[in-house]
Scaffold this motif. Structure first.
Motif, PDB file in Angstrom:
ATOM      1  N   THR A 149       4.782  17.361  17.653  1.00  0.00           N
ATOM      2  CA  THR A 149       6.056  17.099  17.000  1.00  0.00           C
ATOM      3  C   THR A 149       6.991  16.409  17.994  1.00  0.00           C
ATOM      4  OG1 THR A 149       6.812  19.306  17.648  1.00  0.00           O
ATOM      5  CG2 THR A 149       5.875  19.060  15.432  1.00  0.00           C
ATOM      6  N   PRO A 150       7.887  15.512  17.540  1.00  0.00           N
ATOM      7  CA  PRO A 150       8.001  15.130  16.138  1.00  0.00           C
ATOM      8  C   PRO A 150       6.854  14.216  15.711  1.00  0.00           C
ATOM      9  CG  PRO A 150       9.468  13.802  17.464  1.00  0.00           C
ATOM     10  CD  PRO A 150       8.855  14.808  18.409  1.00  0.00           C
ATOM     11  N   ALA A 151       6.554  14.194  14.423  1.00  0.00           N
ATOM     12  CA  ALA A 151       5.473  13.357  13.914  1.00  0.00           C
ATOM     13  C   ALA A 151       5.848  11.883  14.041  1.00  0.00           C
ATOM     14  CB  ALA A 151       5.197  13.702  12.452  1.00  0.00           C
ATOM     15  N   ALA A 152       4.823  11.041  14.172  1.00  0.00           N
ATOM     16  CA  ALA A 152       5.062   9.606  14.255  1.00  0.00           C
ATOM     17  C   ALA A 152       5.699   9.107  12.959  1.00  0.00           C
ATOM     18  CB  ALA A 152       3.746   8.879  14.512  1.00  0.00           C
ATOM     19  N   THR A 157       0.193  -0.190  12.520  1.00  0.00           N
ATOM     20  CA  THR A 157      -0.374  -1.080  11.501  1.00  0.00           C
ATOM     21  C   THR A 157      -0.084  -2.538  11.836  1.00  0.00           C
ATOM     22  OG1 THR A 157       0.003   0.609   9.796  1.00  0.00           O
ATOM     23  CG2 THR A 157      -0.401  -1.639   9.033  1.00  0.00           C
ATOM     24  N   GLN A 158      -1.083  -3.379  11.666  1.00  0.00           N
ATOM     25  CA  GLN A 158      -0.921  -4.821  11.847  1.00  0.00           C
ATOM     26  C   GLN A 158      -0.103  -5.385  10.691  1.00  0.00           C
ATOM     27  OE1 GLN A 158      -4.661  -6.827  11.547  1.00  0.00           O
ATOM     28  NE2 GLN A 158      -3.866  -8.814  12.179  1.00  0.00           N
ATOM     29  N   ILE A 159       0.934  -6.168  11.013  1.00  0.00           N
ATOM     30  CA  ILE A 159       1.785  -6.725   9.949  1.00  0.00           C
ATOM     31  C   ILE A 159       1.922  -8.242  10.018  1.00  0.00           C
ATOM     32  CG2 ILE A 159       3.115  -4.618   9.514  1.00  0.00           C
ATOM     33  CD1 ILE A 159       5.293  -5.733  11.341  1.00  0.00           C
ATOM     34  N   VAL A 160       1.494  -8.860  11.125  1.00  0.00           N
ATOM     35  CA  VAL A 160       1.458 -10.320  11.215  1.00  0.00           C
ATOM     36  C   VAL A 160       0.150 -10.718  11.886  1.00  0.00           C
ATOM     37  CG1 VAL A 160       2.517 -12.423  12.155  1.00  0.00           C
ATOM     38  CG2 VAL A 160       3.968 -10.533  11.413  1.00  0.00           C
ATOM     39  N   ALA A 161      -0.505 -11.715  11.324  1.00  0.00           N
ATOM     40  CA  ALA A 161      -1.729 -12.246  11.919  1.00  0.00           C
ATOM     41  C   ALA A 161      -1.776 -13.745  11.714  1.00  0.00           C
ATOM     42  CB  ALA A 161      -2.964 -11.592  11.307  1.00  0.00           C
ATOM     43  N   ASP A 162      -1.989 -14.480  12.780  1.00  0.00           N
ATOM     44  CA  ASP A 162      -2.111 -15.946  12.708  1.00  0.00           C
ATOM     45  C   ASP A 162      -0.922 -16.588  12.006  1.00  0.00           C
ATOM     46  OD1 ASP A 162      -4.613 -15.985  14.005  1.00  0.00           O
ATOM     47  OD2 ASP A 162      -5.599 -15.461  12.131  1.00  0.00           O
ATOM     48  N   GLY A 163       0.284 -16.097  12.315  1.00  0.00           N
ATOM     49  CA  GLY A 163       1.484 -16.711  11.772  1.00  0.00           C
ATOM     50  C   GLY A 163       1.777 -16.390  10.318  1.00  0.00           C
ATOM     51  N   GLN A 164       1.107 -15.383   9.754  1.00  0.00           N
ATOM     52  CA  GLN A 164       1.330 -14.997   8.362  1.00  0.00           C
ATOM     53  C   GLN A 164       1.639 -13.510   8.268  1.00  0.00           C
ATOM     54  OE1 GLN A 164      -1.581 -16.602   5.449  1.00  0.00           O
ATOM     55  NE2 GLN A 164      -2.498 -17.691   7.154  1.00  0.00           N
ATOM     56  N   ALA A 165       2.664 -13.188   7.479  1.00  0.00           N
ATOM     57  CA  ALA A 165       2.997 -11.786   7.245  1.00  0.00           C
ATOM     58  C   ALA A 165       1.960 -11.155   6.332  1.00  0.00           C
ATOM     59  CB  ALA A 165       4.382 -11.682   6.621  1.00  0.00           C
ATOM     60  N   LEU A 166       1.517  -9.967   6.672  1.00  0.00           N
ATOM     61  CA  LEU A 166       0.540  -9.243   5.853  1.00  0.00           C
ATOM     62  C   LEU A 166       1.312  -8.364   4.877  1.00  0.00           C
ATOM     63  CD1 LEU A 166      -2.024  -8.297   8.642  1.00  0.00           C
ATOM     64  CD2 LEU A 166      -1.856 -10.385   7.268  1.00  0.00           C
ATOM     65  N   LEU A 170       2.701  -4.383   4.820  1.00  0.00           N
ATOM     66  CA  LEU A 170       4.134  -4.074   4.800  1.00  0.00           C
ATOM     67  C   LEU A 170       4.469  -3.153   3.627  1.00  0.00           C
ATOM     68  CD1 LEU A 170       5.673  -7.559   5.699  1.00  0.00           C
ATOM     69  CD2 LEU A 170       5.883  -5.480   7.064  1.00  0.00           C
ATOM     70  N   ASN A 171       3.889  -3.467   2.476  1.00  0.00           N
ATOM     71  CA  ASN A 171       4.145  -2.637   1.292  1.00  0.00           C
ATOM     72  C   ASN A 171       3.626  -1.222   1.481  1.00  0.00           C
ATOM     73  OD1 ASN A 171       5.361  -4.774  -0.046  1.00  0.00           O
ATOM     74  ND2 ASN A 171       3.476  -5.435  -1.044  1.00  0.00           N
ATOM     75  N   GLU A 172       2.473  -1.092   2.135  1.00  0.00           N
ATOM     76  CA  GLU A 172       1.903   0.233   2.391  1.00  0.00           C
ATOM     77  C   GLU A 172       2.857   1.090   3.227  1.00  0.00           C
ATOM     78  OE1 GLU A 172      -0.777   1.824   1.459  1.00  0.00           O
ATOM     79  OE2 GLU A 172      -1.931   0.266   0.429  1.00  0.00           O
ATOM     80  N   LEU A 173       3.589   0.423   4.115  1.00  0.00           N
ATOM     81  CA  LEU A 173       4.515   1.142   4.996  1.00  0.00           C
ATOM     82  C   LEU A 173       5.917   1.263   4.395  1.00  0.00           C
ATOM     83  CD1 LEU A 173       3.531  -0.547   8.394  1.00  0.00           C
ATOM     84  CD2 LEU A 173       2.879   1.732   7.602  1.00  0.00           C
ATOM     85  N   GLY A 174       6.121   0.670   3.216  1.00  0.00           N
ATOM     86  CA  GLY A 174       7.441   0.693   2.601  1.00  0.00           C
ATOM     87  C   GLY A 174       8.424  -0.238   3.292  1.00  0.00           C
ATOM     88  N   LEU A 175       7.904  -1.317   3.877  1.00  0.00           N
ATOM     89  CA  LEU A 175       8.731  -2.271   4.611  1.00  0.00           C
ATOM     90  C   LEU A 175       8.730  -3.617   3.893  1.00  0.00           C
ATOM     91  CD1 LEU A 175       7.461  -1.453   8.213  1.00  0.00           C
ATOM     92  CD2 LEU A 175       9.526  -0.580   7.093  1.00  0.00           C
ATOM     93  N   SER A 176       9.732  -4.436   4.189  1.00  0.00           N
ATOM     94  CA  SER A 176       9.873  -5.732   3.527  1.00  0.00           C
ATOM     95  C   SER A 176       9.764  -6.856   4.551  1.00  0.00           C
ATOM     96  CB  SER A 176      11.230  -5.823   2.820  1.00  0.00           C
ATOM     97  OG  SER A 176      12.286  -5.791   3.774  1.00  0.00           O
ATOM     98  N   GLU A 177       9.603  -8.065   4.043  1.00  0.00           N
ATOM     99  CA  GLU A 177       9.531  -9.227   4.917  1.00  0.00           C
ATOM    100  C   GLU A 177      10.881  -9.486   5.587  1.00  0.00           C
ATOM    101  OE1 GLU A 177       7.967 -13.824   4.560  1.00  0.00           O
ATOM    102  OE2 GLU A 177       7.140 -12.291   3.237  1.00  0.00           O
ATOM    103  N   SER A 178      11.974  -9.181   4.896  1.00  0.00           N
ATOM    104  CA  SER A 178      13.297  -9.336   5.497  1.00  0.00           C
ATOM    105  C   SER A 178      13.480  -8.360   6.662  1.00  0.00           C
ATOM    106  CB  SER A 178      14.386  -9.134   4.452  1.00  0.00           C
ATOM    107  OG  SER A 178      14.310  -7.841   3.872  1.00  0.00           O
ATOM    108  N   VAL A 202       3.382  -2.711  13.837  1.00  0.00           N
ATOM    109  CA  VAL A 202       4.368  -1.634  13.886  1.00  0.00           C
ATOM    110  C   VAL A 202       3.756  -0.481  14.670  1.00  0.00           C
ATOM    111  CG1 VAL A 202       5.720   0.013  12.553  1.00  0.00           C
ATOM    112  CG2 VAL A 202       5.369  -2.288  11.680  1.00  0.00           C
ATOM    113  N   LEU A 203       4.509   0.046  15.630  1.00  0.00           N
ATOM    114  CA  LEU A 203       4.044   1.198  16.397  1.00  0.00           C
ATOM    115  C   LEU A 203       4.511   2.484  15.732  1.00  0.00           C
ATOM    116  CD1 LEU A 203       4.677  -0.143  20.012  1.00  0.00           C
ATOM    117  CD2 LEU A 203       2.624  -0.338  18.592  1.00  0.00           C
ATOM    118  N   GLY A 204       4.019   3.592  16.228  1.00  0.00           N
ATOM    119  CA  GLY A 204       4.319   4.880  15.604  1.00  0.00           C
ATOM    120  C   GLY A 204       5.797   5.198  15.543  1.00  0.00           C
ATOM    121  N   ASP A 205       6.568   4.738  16.540  1.00  0.00           N
ATOM    122  CA  ASP A 205       8.011   5.042  16.570  1.00  0.00           C
ATOM    123  C   ASP A 205       8.848   4.035  15.798  1.00  0.00           C
ATOM    124  OD1 ASP A 205       7.796   2.848  18.190  1.00  0.00           O
ATOM    125  OD2 ASP A 205       8.636   3.795  19.983  1.00  0.00           O
ATOM    126  N   GLY A 206       8.197   3.062  15.144  1.00  0.00           N
ATOM    127  CA  GLY A 206       8.922   2.067  14.361  1.00  0.00           C
ATOM    128  C   GLY A 206       9.228   0.789  15.107  1.00  0.00           C
TER     129      GLY A 206
END
Length: 216
Positions: A149-152, A157-166, A170-178, A202-206
């Protein structure tokens, strides 16, 4: 042409092709690579054993097959949709200690097969797993539940690869492109663009781990 001569010529021609095609055939054996390798071997065997096939025609067929493989490989590095079409996409089999039965059925993997894959990763209970992902090459990646504790805040999670947003990730993590653009601006300035990023996760701490293209 004598059989021994055909064997020697075919051997060095295949050696040249494998050097050109790189190491992916061995190190990242997806279904596409597997089929390509088998077909390449079959064509090469036909060149040697079939007397009615002229050597130059056989080598040309092998060369065309290898060229098409290289072409699709190159296109897949530029288009993630083409890459998913060729290699398939990773599938989440376990989420927060619960098996995704629909995902399991769609991958044609039985529960016994999955348990075997888990045991190979030294995991003996589904309840130990926070996330299990079946990769496109058939291996499984495990992220165990964290006891400290505290939990991560996030699962790395990988969110950008080869210049493209995944976007799926992002949706799996509840995050947006903005949100991603805002965080990238913190690391590289207001004018940072996603297409300038080679890799980001994205790392465990955000926080973000970002790697930009070199030589640009």
């Amino acid at each position: 042409m004598h059989l021994y001569a055909k064997v020697i010529i075919s051997f060095f021609f295949l050696l040249l092709l494998t050097r050109i095609m790189g190491k992916k055939q061995m190190s990242q054996l997806t279904h596409f690579n597997y089929i390509t390798g088998i077909t390449l071997g079959s064509l090469s065997a036909s060149v040697i054993t079939e007397k009615h096939i002229p050597l130059y025609q056989g080598l040309l067929a092998v060369g065309i097959w290898s060229g098409l493989t290289l072409l699709l490989g190159f296109i897949s590095t530029k288009s993630r949709s083409v890459k998913r079409m060729i290699d398939g996409a990773p599938m989440i089999l376990i989420r927060h200690g619960r098996v995704d039965q629909k995902a399991l059925a769609s991958t044609k993997i039985t529960i016994d097969d999955m348990i075997l894959l888990l045991r190979q990763k030294d995991v003996f209970s589904v309840s130990e797993v926070d996330l299990a992902i079946l990769e496109s090459n058939g291996s499984i990646s495990i992220y165990k539940k964290q006891e400290q504790t505290p939990a991560a805040k996030y699962i790395p999670t990988q969110i950008v690869a080869d210049g493209q947003a995944l976007k799926k990730n992002l949706n799996e993590l509840g995050l947006s492109e903005s949100w991603l653009l805002h965080e990238l601006a913190k690391t590289g300035g207001r004018n940072t663009r996603i297409k300038d990023i080679f890799y980001a996760e994205v790392l465990g701490d955000g926080s973000l781990h970002v790697e930009r293209y070199t030589g640009r």
